[in-house]
Design a protein around this motif. Structure first.
Motif, PDB file in Angstrom:
ATOM      1  N   THR A   9      80.505  48.578  29.412  1.00  0.00           N
ATOM      2  CA  THR A   9      80.117  47.239  29.848  1.00  0.00           C
ATOM      3  C   THR A   9      79.281  47.304  31.111  1.00  0.00           C
ATOM      4  OG1 THR A   9      82.170  46.406  28.924  1.00  0.00           O
ATOM      5  CG2 THR A   9      80.977  44.953  30.421  1.00  0.00           C
ATOM      6  N   HIS A  10      79.721  48.107  32.052  1.00  0.00           N
ATOM      7  CA  HIS A  10      79.009  48.286  33.311  1.00  0.00           C
ATOM      8  C   HIS A  10      78.979  49.771  33.652  1.00  0.00           C
ATOM      9  CE1 HIS A  10      80.480  44.114  33.658  1.00  0.00           C
ATOM     10  NE2 HIS A  10      79.428  43.889  34.416  1.00  0.00           N
ATOM     11  N   LEU A  11      77.896  50.186  34.282  1.00  0.00           N
ATOM     12  CA  LEU A  11      77.852  51.544  34.794  1.00  0.00           C
ATOM     13  C   LEU A  11      76.827  51.650  35.912  1.00  0.00           C
ATOM     14  CD1 LEU A  11      76.156  53.935  32.226  1.00  0.00           C
ATOM     15  CD2 LEU A  11      76.013  51.463  32.086  1.00  0.00           C
ATOM     16  N   ILE A  12      77.106  52.595  36.792  1.00  0.00           N
ATOM     17  CA  ILE A  12      76.218  52.854  37.920  1.00  0.00           C
ATOM     18  C   ILE A  12      75.779  54.315  37.851  1.00  0.00           C
ATOM     19  CG2 ILE A  12      75.998  52.915  40.435  1.00  0.00           C
ATOM     20  CD1 ILE A  12      78.218  50.796  40.546  1.00  0.00           C
ATOM     21  N   LYS A  13      74.466  54.510  37.936  1.00  0.00           N
ATOM     22  CA  LYS A  13      73.908  55.853  37.873  1.00  0.00           C
ATOM     23  C   LYS A  13      72.993  56.082  39.076  1.00  0.00           C
ATOM     24  CE  LYS A  13      75.411  57.596  33.919  1.00  0.00           C
ATOM     25  NZ  LYS A  13      76.093  58.932  33.824  1.00  0.00           N
ATOM     26  N   THR A  14      72.775  57.337  39.361  1.00  0.00           N
ATOM     27  CA  THR A  14      71.885  57.705  40.450  1.00  0.00           C
ATOM     28  C   THR A  14      70.490  57.981  39.898  1.00  0.00           C
ATOM     29  OG1 THR A  14      73.730  58.678  41.655  1.00  0.00           O
ATOM     30  CG2 THR A  14      71.513  59.341  42.335  1.00  0.00           C
ATOM     31  N   ARG A  15      69.502  57.646  40.686  1.00  0.00           N
ATOM     32  CA  ARG A  15      68.113  57.900  40.297  1.00  0.00           C
ATOM     33  C   ARG A  15      67.931  59.351  39.862  1.00  0.00           C
ATOM     34  NH1 ARG A  15      63.920  56.497  44.901  1.00  0.00           N
ATOM     35  NH2 ARG A  15      65.310  58.008  45.896  1.00  0.00           N
ATOM     36  N   GLY A  16      67.257  59.563  38.733  1.00  0.00           N
ATOM     37  CA  GLY A  16      67.029  60.899  38.208  1.00  0.00           C
ATOM     38  C   GLY A  16      68.039  61.334  37.153  1.00  0.00           C
ATOM     39  N   GLN A  17      69.168  60.643  37.112  1.00  0.00           N
ATOM     40  CA  GLN A  17      70.182  60.991  36.119  1.00  0.00           C
ATOM     41  C   GLN A  17      69.797  60.469  34.733  1.00  0.00           C
ATOM     42  OE1 GLN A  17      73.906  59.440  37.852  1.00  0.00           O
ATOM     43  NE2 GLN A  17      74.590  61.582  38.091  1.00  0.00           N
ATOM     44  N   GLN A  18      70.655  60.780  33.777  1.00  0.00           N
ATOM     45  CA  GLN A  18      70.464  60.351  32.406  1.00  0.00           C
ATOM     46  C   GLN A  18      71.650  59.462  32.007  1.00  0.00           C
ATOM     47  OE1 GLN A  18      72.565  61.823  29.756  1.00  0.00           O
ATOM     48  NE2 GLN A  18      71.582  60.697  28.101  1.00  0.00           N
ATOM     49  N   VAL A  19      71.396  58.520  31.089  1.00  0.00           N
ATOM     50  CA  VAL A  19      72.459  57.622  30.657  1.00  0.00           C
ATOM     51  C   VAL A  19      72.401  57.449  29.137  1.00  0.00           C
ATOM     52  CG1 VAL A  19      71.087  55.500  30.899  1.00  0.00           C
ATOM     53  CG2 VAL A  19      73.573  55.407  31.123  1.00  0.00           C
ATOM     54  N   THR A  20      73.572  57.273  28.539  1.00  0.00           N
ATOM     55  CA  THR A  20      73.680  56.982  27.112  1.00  0.00           C
ATOM     56  C   THR A  20      74.497  55.713  26.917  1.00  0.00           C
ATOM     57  OG1 THR A  20      73.545  59.318  26.464  1.00  0.00           O
ATOM     58  CG2 THR A  20      74.498  57.776  24.874  1.00  0.00           C
TER      59      THR A  20
END
Lengths: 113, 113
Positions: A9-20
């Protein structure tokens, strides 16, 4: 009858990372599309999948990729995240029939810091 | 390319009154589909009403109706007897065949008690 479901539902990622991001279509639907909705704007089409193939693609860079599985569920992958990728990502499903109504999930909120 | 324009960023109306949201679109196609979606604070995109361009009769769903003017490329939404639960963002959307949805920028509607 389950509608379109998305996770997380929600997620926080750092610049440069990858997300699925993951999506299960409404029961009986065979086509999945992904949309990006930035704050205060209308959804923008990313791509559409049918029979595990990308049928149509919007104006998004190759960092955005997807996949559809034999059970019609789908994933959206974003590589090398940028701050500008922060948005609500909406999954939508339908039948591949002209004009068929498209149903949306509740979305995945992605924040890139 | 198809475009959808919603010229009213925000609107407000007293509960029980009638309100009309405007939408215009641009296309060279003759057969297409038009939709109004509602997006409440929960962010899930919910279908309100749909219209097939080949149908002259305006679509109606309970308190919701449209005024479809094909020659003018206009597709307005009328909400009668407005209720507090109608408070939401409303998006007009356009679709050709089984292709992507193209959205307008939305109208934020507030129903005042």
């Amino acid at each position: 009858d389950a509608g379109v479901t998305q996770s997380p539902t929600h997620l926080i990622k750092t610049r440069g990372q990858q997300v699925t991001l993951r999506c299960s279509p409404k029961s009986g639907h065979d086509t999945v599309s992904w949309y990006q909705q930035a704050l205060g704007q209308g959804p923008q089409f990313i791509f559409q999948y049918y029979e595990e193939e990308e049928r149509q693609r919007g104006n998004f860079p190759d960092r955005f990729s997807g996949h559809q599985f034999p059970n019609y569920s789908s994933e959206l992958n974003v590589n090398a995240l940028l701050l500008g990728d922060s948005a609500l990502y909406l999954c939508a499903s339908s039948l591949l029939i002209s004009g068929n109504t498209i149903y949306f999930g509740e979305g995945s909120w992605l924040t890139v810091v | 390319a198809q475009t959808v324009t919603q010229s009213q960023p925000e609107m407000s109306v007293q509960e029980a009154e009638t309100v009309t949201l405007s939408c215009t679109y641009d296309t060279s196609e003759n057969n297409y589909y038009l939709f109004w979606y509602k997006q409440p604070p929960s962010r899930q995109m919910i279908l309100v009403i749909r219209q097939e361009a080949y149908k002259q009769q305006n679509a109606t769903e309970n308190r919701f109706s449209v005024n479809f003017q094909k020659a003018a490329k206009s597709f307005s939404l009328k909400i009668s007897d407005s209720q507090l639960g109608d408070t939401a963002m409303y998006f007009c959307a356009f679709r050709i065949g089984n292709e992507k949805l193209t959205f307008g920028t939305g109208t934020r509607l507030t129903i005042i008690p």
